[in-house]
Write an enzyme that holds these catalytic residues in place. Structure first.
Site, PDB file in Angstrom:
ATOM      1  N   SER A   1     -39.543   7.238  28.463  1.00  0.00           N
ATOM      2  CA  SER A   1     -38.074   7.203  28.476  1.00  0.00           C
ATOM      3  C   SER A   1     -37.538   7.996  29.664  1.00  0.00           C
ATOM      4  CB  SER A   1     -37.522   7.808  27.173  1.00  0.00           C
ATOM      5  OG  SER A   1     -38.064   7.142  26.055  1.00  0.00           O
TER       6      SER A   1
HETATM    7  N1  SAM Z   1     -42.347   9.618  23.610  1.00  0.00           N
HETATM    8  C1  SAM Z   1     -42.940   8.803  24.642  1.00  0.00           C
HETATM    9  C2  SAM Z   1     -43.117   9.533  25.935  1.00  0.00           C
HETATM   10  O1  SAM Z   1     -42.711  10.691  26.050  1.00  0.00           O
HETATM   11  O2  SAM Z   1     -43.712   8.928  26.847  1.00  0.00           O
HETATM   12  C3  SAM Z   1     -42.173   7.531  24.917  1.00  0.00           C
HETATM   13  C4  SAM Z   1     -42.166   6.624  23.808  1.00  0.00           C
HETATM   14  S1  SAM Z   1     -42.063   4.934  24.173  1.00  0.00           S
HETATM   15  C5  SAM Z   1     -40.349   4.772  24.525  1.00  0.00           C
HETATM   16  C6  SAM Z   1     -42.267   4.401  22.470  1.00  0.00           C
HETATM   17  C7  SAM Z   1     -43.684   4.551  21.963  1.00  0.00           C
HETATM   18  O3  SAM Z   1     -43.663   4.324  20.550  1.00  0.00           O
HETATM   19  C8  SAM Z   1     -44.640   3.516  22.540  1.00  0.00           C
HETATM   20  O4  SAM Z   1     -45.744   4.160  23.093  1.00  0.00           O
HETATM   21  C9  SAM Z   1     -45.041   2.667  21.330  1.00  0.00           C
HETATM   22  O5  SAM Z   1     -46.358   2.176  21.385  1.00  0.00           O
HETATM   23  C10 SAM Z   1     -44.855   3.671  20.215  1.00  0.00           C
HETATM   24  N2  SAM Z   1     -44.691   3.089  18.873  1.00  0.00           N
HETATM   25  C11 SAM Z   1     -43.978   2.014  18.463  1.00  0.00           C
HETATM   26  N3  SAM Z   1     -44.098   1.839  17.141  1.00  0.00           N
HETATM   27  C12 SAM Z   1     -44.896   2.852  16.682  1.00  0.00           C
HETATM   28  C13 SAM Z   1     -45.394   3.213  15.396  1.00  0.00           C
HETATM   29  N4  SAM Z   1     -45.096   2.547  14.282  1.00  0.00           N
HETATM   30  N5  SAM Z   1     -46.183   4.300  15.312  1.00  0.00           N
HETATM   31  C14 SAM Z   1     -46.516   5.011  16.408  1.00  0.00           C
HETATM   32  N6  SAM Z   1     -46.090   4.722  17.647  1.00  0.00           N
HETATM   33  C15 SAM Z   1     -45.277   3.644  17.787  1.00  0.00           C
END
Ligand code: SAM
Length: 222
Positions: A69
């Site tokens: 993000s």
């Molecule tokens: N917090 C992260 C960072 O600092 O880079 C960015 C997050 S990215 C916008 C969203 C993340 O949520 C992705 O890596 C995606 O694979 C993960 N995600 C989506 N659904 C999820 C779930 N049910 N459990 C765990 N991770 C999940």
């Protein structure tokens, strides 16, 4: 975490000063939060070819159709958590590990869950390289939380779900807070929910946002 990686980039001082100035202009005033953003080397968490964009106010692809993000978004969510330093935090969506590395500097312990194996593995190894010792990364469906490790003082959801996963609310400590983006795809509301001392919940909308999907049992079904 060692503070050195940020200091070793070319033009590090200038890039960092501009980056922090932008965060301050965007309303990030807490000196602890600013210090955390100054010390975590965001450029080392994104693909090498995109590193010149690392400190710009933009999300950046990290592979597997996911993004890190924009820093201002990470900062708003971090500020919204109102961390004092003693909290146990659950993060859903480890992604690159950036938010987890920031939280590690502001809380006592971070449990982070990622559903994509390659991202979980590379975030784990980056956090190890940075010397972060108070974050544990699990592979799994974060919409179920981790009832075996609950309760958590703070929960941050970093992917957008149709609604707040009920298990996460149940895993909040009394007087705990959950922050995350919820609502229709492309138009989520960044929401903060506080659990009262006797268990009731009170929500507030902090702004509009657009996150990648939260996919799982209590999120989008792909
Ligand atoms: N917090 C992260 C960072 O600092 O880079 C960015 C997050 S990215 C916008 C969203 C993340 O949520 C992705 O890596 C995606 O694979 C993960 N995600 C989506 N659904 C999820 C779930 N049910 N459990 C765990 N991770 C999940």
């Amino acid at each position: 975490m060692s503070a050195s990686p940020m200091a070793t980039t070319p033009h590090a001082g200038k890039v960092r000063r501009r980056f922090l100035e932008r965060l301050k202009q965007a309303g990030v005033t807490d000196p602890r939060v600013l210090r955390a953003f100054a010390e975590v080397p965001r450029h080392l968490l994104i693909p090498e070819a995109l590193r010149d964009r690392a400190y710009q106010e933009t999300p950046i692809p990290i592979g597997e159709g996911q993004t890190i993000s924009a820093p201002g978004v990470v900062a708003s969510m971090t500020m919204a958590l109102q961390l004092e330093g003693h909290e146990r935090v659950l993060e859903i969506g480890t992604g690159s590990g950036y938010q987890a590395a920031i939280l590690a500097r502001l809380a006592s312990e971070v449990v982070s869950i990622e559903r994509i194996p390659r991202l979980a593995a590379s975030a784990r190894s980056a956090l190890d390289r940075f010397g972060v010792t108070n974050v544990v990364v699990f592979l799994g469906d974060g919409t179920r939380g981790r009832p075996d490790l609950a309760p958590f003082d703070r929960i941050v959801v970093t992917a957008g779900g149709p609604e707040i996963p009920r298990p996460l609310l149940e895993q909040l400590s009394p007087e705990g807070m959950l922050v995350g983006p919820f609502g229709p795809r492309g138009h989520q509301k960044l929401t903060r929910v506080r659990r009262g001392p006797n268990g009731g919940f009170k929500g507030e909308v902090l702004g509009e946002c657009d996150f990648v999907d939260l996919i799982g049992q209590n999120g989008w079904q792909r």
